[in-house]
Design an enzyme around this catalytic site. Structure first.
Site, PDB file in Angstrom:
ATOM      1  N   GLY A 173     108.934 124.530  46.410  1.00 48.34           N
ATOM      2  CA  GLY A 173     110.020 125.436  46.634  1.00 48.34           C
ATOM      3  C   GLY A 173     110.595 125.954  45.171  1.00 48.34           C
ATOM      4  N   GLU A 209     100.150 123.741  33.222  1.00 50.02           N
ATOM      5  CA  GLU A 209      99.211 124.390  33.613  1.00 50.02           C
ATOM      6  C   GLU A 209      98.893 125.671  32.730  1.00 50.02           C
ATOM      7  OE1 GLU A 209      99.075 123.677  38.634  1.00 50.02           O
ATOM      8  OE2 GLU A 209      99.488 125.608  37.571  1.00 50.02           O
ATOM      9  N   LYS A 210      97.713 126.190  32.640  1.00 42.76           N
ATOM     10  CA  LYS A 210      97.451 127.681  32.163  1.00 42.76           C
ATOM     11  C   LYS A 210      98.044 128.566  32.980  1.00 42.76           C
ATOM     12  CE  LYS A 210      95.717 130.611  29.284  1.00 42.76           C
ATOM     13  NZ  LYS A 210      96.219 130.709  27.978  1.00 42.76           N
ATOM     14  N   ILE A 212      98.118 131.868  34.628  1.00 39.14           N
ATOM     15  CA  ILE A 212      97.123 132.855  35.385  1.00 39.14           C
ATOM     16  C   ILE A 212      98.126 134.364  35.494  1.00 39.14           C
ATOM     17  CG2 ILE A 212      95.514 133.649  36.944  1.00 39.14           C
ATOM     18  CD1 ILE A 212      94.617 131.143  35.419  1.00 39.14           C
ATOM     19  N   GLU A 284      98.537 126.446  48.752  1.00 35.57           N
ATOM     20  CA  GLU A 284      98.998 127.469  47.970  1.00 35.57           C
ATOM     21  C   GLU A 284      97.878 127.785  46.892  1.00 35.57           C
ATOM     22  OE1 GLU A 284     102.878 128.121  47.156  1.00 35.57           O
ATOM     23  OE2 GLU A 284     103.533 127.209  48.879  1.00 35.57           O
ATOM     24  N   GLU A 297      98.869 124.040  44.959  1.00 38.24           N
ATOM     25  CA  GLU A 297      99.451 122.721  45.495  1.00 38.24           C
ATOM     26  C   GLU A 297      99.398 122.667  47.041  1.00 38.24           C
ATOM     27  OE1 GLU A 297     103.689 122.828  44.286  1.00 38.24           O
ATOM     28  OE2 GLU A 297     104.103 124.523  45.455  1.00 38.24           O
ATOM     29  N   ASN A 299     101.901 122.063  50.235  1.00 43.10           N
ATOM     30  CA  ASN A 299     103.266 121.900  50.634  1.00 43.10           C
ATOM     31  C   ASN A 299     103.283 121.205  51.736  1.00 43.10           C
ATOM     32  OD1 ASN A 299     105.216 123.019  48.645  1.00 43.10           O
ATOM     33  ND2 ASN A 299     104.280 124.999  49.317  1.00 43.10           N
ATOM     34  N   ARG A 301     104.862 119.889  54.399  1.00 40.91           N
ATOM     35  CA  ARG A 301     105.867 120.417  55.544  1.00 40.91           C
ATOM     36  C   ARG A 301     105.966 121.747  56.121  1.00 40.91           C
ATOM     37  NH1 ARG A 301     108.325 123.995  52.152  1.00 40.91           N
ATOM     38  NH2 ARG A 301     108.094 123.700  49.786  1.00 40.91           N
ATOM     39  N   VAL A 304     109.373 127.635  54.716  1.00 40.38           N
ATOM     40  CA  VAL A 304     110.522 128.654  54.990  1.00 40.38           C
ATOM     41  C   VAL A 304     109.886 129.906  55.843  1.00 40.38           C
ATOM     42  CG1 VAL A 304     112.029 130.190  54.071  1.00 40.38           C
ATOM     43  CG2 VAL A 304     111.812 128.045  52.979  1.00 40.38           C
TER      44      VAL A 304
END
Length: 520
Positions: A173, A209-210, A212, A284, A297, A299, A301, A304
């Site tokens: 989120g 993380e790099k 982007i 994602e 990642e 999610n 669930r 939204v």
């Protein structure tokens, strides 16, 4: 969807461990299926709309989320006392908490979501990166575990090269994320990210993380059942965001073509199958200027922005979640999914876009919500509602569908012009501005869009005081809502609070709650 009787399901009553518009969304899905719903509420939500609409509503504690919506012990106890057999977490709060999943299982409750093992594999972001890499899904270069101390953070940042992203390991989120451009920003940003992550998720771990840039944020919706069926429902464009909080989502993405969609959806389904995921989720990705994509990642669930996918596929994702949790197969196959038209969602939040999107609070004194062809409102608003500062500022979601993106934008413009909220600063002015912006209309934007364009707008705007002007319709709505609020206050003074020891039920006695009264 085929009509299925719930009489033989393993649950007939669902506790909704959430609040606001998503709680209302789940209540409606339950009601259409013939399931009973149990709402929960804190001190701040005593008069919330989800309390009024559920079949039952139970008090769970003070306004602070840690003492109410994040209190696993209380939620499980309320589910048991209410006679619920299943728990739907919605999004946020405990939706991606494996401890909550296990607590539900130990209490004999069915969790409407992925199992704890999938939560651990995907909910913890560094573990998800390792899992994705093992499944052959490209990932953003960066750490494969959380940062243990400041020295390690400095070493990792030097190895990756700036700019970098700091991200909450247990996050989601957009919480617990910081963009670091210069070395001097690293340690202050790390402390801030840890603090925000700890506050939002009860877990302060952070990884690197790099970055982007420029990038598009694209996500793929999927759902899997216990019968081996794993299906994707296309992608959503989520690049219009501020500080990693999405403000506008649409489906399909303006940059998507058949080849890129095939690559991203195939990678998603491979990943989902590799962890034996069950129920709904979203993968994602970042898409760079070269159209290469990188896993961010999962999610684990409902999201939204799930309504835009529902518009374009005709699938009720929340009802499918409940069917899967009941052990039923999905009501459709991959071959039956046909993406049609275009849908756009505007998140309307209690934030002041003219003042750096600072959170706002207050009372909704007048409200006019849009309607008409292919317009959907997912909202928890009503005149007289006191908007609290304790939770996410999301007030409502305005979603439209069109035969193509141009029609969807035109429909959104019309709906936004109809939408009026008086009493609390909100993001409607931003949404209206966006729907006229040439870059948005052309589809030429990235995750940097708001920083670039809205920031430039504010820098070059005339320094004159802004006065909100009410038209006659707004004035009429204001007067009517004030009268309604006065009537509500009068009714409340006559309303009896129903208690049993330390247990308090909903005050909405006048909303069809004879069943609660009989149980006392």
């Amino acid at each position: 969807m085929d009509i299925v009787s719930v009489a033989d399901w393993p649950f007939q009553k669902v506790l909704i461990a959430n609040r606001g518009e998503i709680a209302l969304r789940i209540i409606r899905a339950c009601r259409e299926l013939g399931l009973r719903s149990v709402a929960v509420y804190s001190d701040a939500d005593r008069n919330a709309l989800h309390v009024r609409q559920a079949d039952e509503a139970w008090y769970i504690g003070p306004a602070q989320a840690t003492q109410s919506y994040l209190n696993i012990t209380t939620l499980i106890d309320v589910a048991r006392r209410a006679g619920a057999q299943a728990v739907h977490p919605g999004y946020g709060f405990l939706a991606e908490n494996a401890d909550f999943v296990r607590a539900c299982q130990q209490a004999g409750l069915i969790f409407v979501g992925p199992p704890a093992e999938a939560q651990l594999a995907m909910g913890e972001k560094t573990a998800a990166r390792r899992t994705a890499q093992a499944a052959g899904v490209p990932i953003v270069p960066g750490a494969m575990s959380d940062v243990e101390d400041d020295a390690q953070a400095v070493e990792m940042a030097e190895r990756l090269g700036l700019p970098i992203m700091l991200k909450a390991a247990a996050g989601g989120g957009g919480k617990g994320i910081r963009f670091v451009r210069e070395s001097k920003e690293l340690l202050p940003a790390l402390r801030t990210a840890r603090s925000e992550a700890r506050s939002a998720f009860g877990d302060g771990r952070v990884y690197l993380e790099k970055a982007i840039t420029p990038a598009r944020h694209i996500e793929v919706q999927f759902i899997a059942d216990t019968h081996g069926n794993v299906v994707h429902l296309g992608e959503r464009e989520c690049s219009i965001q501020r500080r990693h909080q999405k403000l506008i989502e649409e489906s399909p993405s303006p940059i998507m073509d058949a080849a890129l969609r095939e690559r991203m959806t195939t990678a998603t389904l491979n990943l989902v199958r590799s962890i034996r995921y069950v129920n709904a989720g979203t993968a994602e990705f970042l898409v760079g200027p070269d159209r290469n994509f990188y896993f961010l990642e999962v999610n684990a669930r409902i999201q939204v922005e799930h309504p835009v996918t529902e518009w374009c596929t005709g699938v009720d994702l929340v009802q499918e979640q409940l069917r899967v949790a009941a052990g039923l197969p999905l009501s459709f196959t991959q071959e039956q999914i046909e993406l049609r038209g275009a849908a756009i969602e505007c998140r309307i939040s209690a934030e002041d876009p003219e003042n750096n999107f600072l959170p706002a609070t207050g009372t909704i004194v007048a409200l006019q919500e849009p309607s008409g062809p292919d317009v959907r409102m997912d909202s928890s608003l009503y005149p007289g509602l006191q908007v609290p500062l304790f939770y996410d500022p999301l007030l409502s979601k305005l979603i439209v569908w069109g035969k193509d993106r141009a029609q969807a934008i035109a429909r959104m413009r019309r709906a936004l012009a109809e939408y009026q909220i008086v009493g609390v600063h909100n993001t409607l002015p931003f949404a209206r501005w966006l729907m006229e912006h040439p870059r948005f209309l052309s589809g030429d934007f990235s995750t940097d869009f708001i920083a670039e364009e809205w920031g430039a707008r504010q820098r070059h705007s005339e320094e004159e005081p802004q006065h909100e002007e009410l038209d006659l319709a707004q004035v009429a709505a204001l007067v009517g809502s004030l009268l309604m609020h006065e009537q509500m206050q009068e009714e409340k003074s006559h309303r009896r609070i129903i208690t049993n020891g330390n247990e308090e039920k909903s005050r909405w006695r006048d909303a069809g709650r004879a069943d609660i009264l009989r149980r006392l």
